[in-house]
Scaffold this active site. Structure first.
Site, PDB file in Angstrom:
ATOM      1  N   TYR A  52     -29.254  32.786  19.938  1.00 46.67           N
ATOM      2  CA  TYR A  52     -28.893  31.393  20.167  1.00 46.67           C
ATOM      3  C   TYR A  52     -27.370  31.387  20.183  1.00 46.67           C
ATOM      4  O   TYR A  52     -26.744  31.888  19.248  1.00 46.67           O
ATOM      5  CB  TYR A  52     -29.366  30.464  19.050  1.00 46.67           C
ATOM      6  CG  TYR A  52     -30.821  30.561  18.662  1.00 46.67           C
ATOM      7  CD1 TYR A  52     -31.810  30.741  19.611  1.00 46.67           C
ATOM      8  CD2 TYR A  52     -31.198  30.456  17.322  1.00 46.67           C
ATOM      9  CE1 TYR A  52     -33.136  30.816  19.241  1.00 46.67           C
ATOM     10  CE2 TYR A  52     -32.516  30.521  16.946  1.00 46.67           C
ATOM     11  CZ  TYR A  52     -33.495  30.709  17.906  1.00 46.67           C
ATOM     12  OH  TYR A  52     -34.803  30.780  17.538  1.00 46.67           O
ATOM     13  N   CYS A  55     -25.674  30.132  16.987  1.00 52.71           N
ATOM     14  CA  CYS A  55     -26.038  30.748  15.699  1.00 52.71           C
ATOM     15  C   CYS A  55     -24.870  31.597  15.192  1.00 52.71           C
ATOM     16  O   CYS A  55     -24.378  32.473  15.911  1.00 52.71           O
ATOM     17  CB  CYS A  55     -27.276  31.613  15.885  1.00 52.71           C
ATOM     18  SG  CYS A  55     -27.595  32.765  14.543  1.00 52.71           S
ATOM     19  N   PHE A  57     -24.772  34.021  13.058  1.00 52.49           N
ATOM     20  CA  PHE A  57     -25.097  35.443  12.975  1.00 52.49           C
ATOM     21  C   PHE A  57     -25.024  36.103  14.355  1.00 52.49           C
ATOM     22  O   PHE A  57     -24.570  37.238  14.493  1.00 52.49           O
ATOM     23  CB  PHE A  57     -26.483  35.632  12.360  1.00 52.49           C
ATOM     24  CG  PHE A  57     -26.574  35.156  10.939  1.00 52.49           C
ATOM     25  CD1 PHE A  57     -25.966  35.850   9.911  1.00 52.49           C
ATOM     26  CD2 PHE A  57     -27.270  33.994  10.623  1.00 52.49           C
ATOM     27  CE1 PHE A  57     -26.043  35.417   8.595  1.00 52.49           C
ATOM     28  CE2 PHE A  57     -27.351  33.541   9.315  1.00 52.49           C
ATOM     29  CZ  PHE A  57     -26.747  34.253   8.302  1.00 52.49           C
ATOM     30  N   CYS A  58     -25.477  35.387  15.382  1.00 53.39           N
ATOM     31  CA  CYS A  58     -25.371  35.909  16.751  1.00 53.39           C
ATOM     32  C   CYS A  58     -23.918  35.976  17.190  1.00 53.39           C
ATOM     33  O   CYS A  58     -23.508  36.927  17.869  1.00 53.39           O
ATOM     34  CB  CYS A  58     -26.171  35.019  17.708  1.00 53.39           C
ATOM     35  SG  CYS A  58     -27.932  34.898  17.316  1.00 53.39           S
TER      36      CYS A  58
END
Length: 322
Positions: A52, A55, A57-58
């Site tokens: 995403y 996001c 973390f992404c």
């Protein structure tokens, strides 16, 4: 009501730990992060990132791949149906499919970063062997929820010679690992309470998520208005869970100023003259707020801007996502 994956702006995990700093280390002892790895032959490592865009973390993974000049394809995952990752029993993002001779799936942002970094520095082991050094184990959270955790995820699996090349002194490695963990265990948990702080901010955040994400027309309308209301109330629970102040901006300001203090006045980055993995993690987390009120407030009310602008410059020079 269709369930929407809340990790677009809603990370969950442990509460805040304490951390130290090695900012007073002489600049000459600090590694030139990213400059120590041999260049991979073109096409020898094929990467596909399932994500995403909003996001954190992404975003961490993208910052790492971009800085290291690694080409990769992006597959934007629909956060409601998630059909793009139906091939995987692991139902979170990011997921990185890597092919360095044989296909391999890597899960968890910090595992992805540590494993790929190890592969870039040390060519003694195959990528598959390196990933096996980060085993998944089942644990139970304080709320009684069973989750997967990955052992060793902040470690690079290097021999003594390689370690000396990347980390000239022990304090540099310890500092990088601690602040990578800080980004995951504390900084990430300040994002949702800040971007969903008020109904107006929640609506603006979901407008951004829908524009940048992969939604159908009806899904987008549903996500924007219903999701904004839902996440406004979820953010209040997160504020309580992580024991944040009534004005969560104060926690955000304190955290980023803590980071700036750790970097210190004598370094461009925590990694010295170039970013290290901690720099890339913190930048990746903060970057998801760009264009939102929380980001603008952070830039005005903290000392983060000079470091952040330097990070933008080095990332832009090497960005190669396709």
């Amino acid at each position: 009501m269709l369930p929407m994956d809340k990790s677009a702006f809603c990370p969950c995990g442990p509460s805040r730990p304490g951390y130290g700093s090695a900012a007073e280390l002489p600049a000459l002892l600090l590694p030139l992060a990213g400059l120590n790895e041999p260049q991979l032959p073109a096409g020898s490592l094929q990467l596909t990132l399932y994500q995403y865009k909003t996001c954190p973390f992404c975003s961490k993974v993208r910052a790492f791949l971009d800085y290291h000049g690694l080409p990769y394809e992006i597959v934007e995952v629909n956060p409601i149906m998630r059909k793009e990752i139906k091939f995987s029993s692991y139902r979170k993002v990011p997921i990185l499919l890597a092919n360095a001779g044989s296909p391999l799936q890597l899960n968890d942002s910090s595992v992805i970063i540590s494993a790929i970094k190890t592969y870039l520095v040390s060519r003694r082991n195959s990528l598959e062997e390196i990933v096996s050094f980060y085993p998944a184990v089942k644990t139970v959270t304080e709320q009684g929820k069973e989750v997967l955790e990955y052992e060793n995820k902040y470690w690079l699996m290097l021999d003594e010679k390689e370690t000396k090349r990347v980390y000239p002194v022990k304090e540099v490695r310890v500092e990088e690992m601690k602040w990578r963990k800080w980004a995951d265990d504390w900084l990430v948990h300040l994002i949702s309470p800040n971007v969903y702080r008020t109904p107006k901010e929640a609506l603006a955040s979901f407008d951004y998520i829908v524009r940048e994400g992969k939604f159908g027309t009806l899904e987008g309308l549903f996500a924007k208005y219903v999701g904004a209301v839902a996440m406004f109330f979820v953010s209040k629970r997160l504020k309580k869970r992580h024991q944040l102040r009534d004005d969560v901006r104060e926690d955000l300001y304190e955290a980023v100023n803590e980071w700036v203090k750790a970097v210190g006045k004598n370094r461009l980055f925590m990694g010295g003259n170039q970013p290290n993995l901690a720099d890339l993690a913190v930048y990746g987390v903060l970057r998801v707020m760009e264009g939102l009120e929380a980001f603008d407030d952070m830039m005005v009310h903290t000392k983060i801007q000079p470091w952040y602008q330097r990070m933008e410059e080095v990332i832009e020079k090497t960005g190669v996502a396709i």
